[in-house]
Design a protein around this motif. Sequence first.
Motif, PDB file in Angstrom:
ATOM      1  N   ASN A   1       2.346   2.205   1.047  1.00 13.77           N
ATOM      2  CA  ASN A   1       1.422   1.138   0.659  1.00 13.77           C
ATOM      3  C   ASN A   1       1.590  -0.184   1.399  1.00 13.77           C
ATOM      4  O   ASN A   1       0.611  -0.904   1.576  1.00 13.77           O
TER       5      ASN A   1
ATOM      6  N   GLY B   1       1.447  -0.970  -6.739  1.00  9.50           N
ATOM      7  CA  GLY B   1       0.302  -1.859  -6.904  1.00  9.50           C
ATOM      8  C   GLY B   1       0.444  -2.826  -8.060  1.00  9.50           C
ATOM      9  O   GLY B   1      -0.119  -3.930  -8.031  1.00  9.50           O
TER      10      GLY B   1
ATOM     11  N   ASP C   1       7.004   4.965  -2.350  1.00 13.74           N
ATOM     12  CA  ASP C   1       5.790   4.263  -2.779  1.00 13.74           C
ATOM     13  C   ASP C   1       5.526   3.055  -1.891  1.00 13.74           C
ATOM     14  O   ASP C   1       4.384   2.782  -1.482  1.00 13.74           O
TER      15      ASP C   1
END
Length: 212
Positions: free
Chosen positions: A124, A37, A120
């Motif tokens: 996402n 993020g 990750d």
Amino acid sequence: MRPENKPDGQQRSFIEEARRRQIIAATVEVISAVGYGNASLARIAEHAGISKGVISYHFDGKDELMSQVVTQLFVSGAEFMSPILTAAIADGYRAVLHAYLSSNLQFIDDNKSYVAAVGDIVLNLRGPDGSLRFDTPDGDREIIAPLVSALAEGQRAGEFGDFDPTVLARLIRDSIDGIANRAVRETDFDVRHYRTHLIEMYDAVTRKDDDR
């Protein structure tokens, strides 16, 4: 003009390919440090010591860059494993199975940060419709295809017992992925120890009844 859009079918130069790999490596390091993020193009560019425009020259935005990080992991894994598997063929399909398990886990053990970063991204990165980019039906079909083929050939050669090659290949892949998940979460996880047991387990599973 981005390299892949050059006229006359021109291929990327060695320098361009090296730059792409540098950007991908920087992306992995940034994700490992701050998470998906917070891995902005600006932060990745700063980490790589280049301008954001250089990233835009080689990749069409963050989504493509992240997709290429995932792709490059599989490319690097194949580059590492292929010569090992090719060498094992001379000793039969059981040797190929052992080499597949061993080389997969060796690559994971040697590239934990990269494996963690890809995990990750996979959890996402989303497509235009909001669905996870890499969450596709039968998404593992291409990945396990060589293993399915080796298991089936081993059966035809009389080296392996009776089992469904696709089912077993998926079980093997799930085992490897499970070890990968532990390896990136647990700093003291001993991949080599698990590798030994995994090889012994699938060696026993694939033997013919009268060989057990």
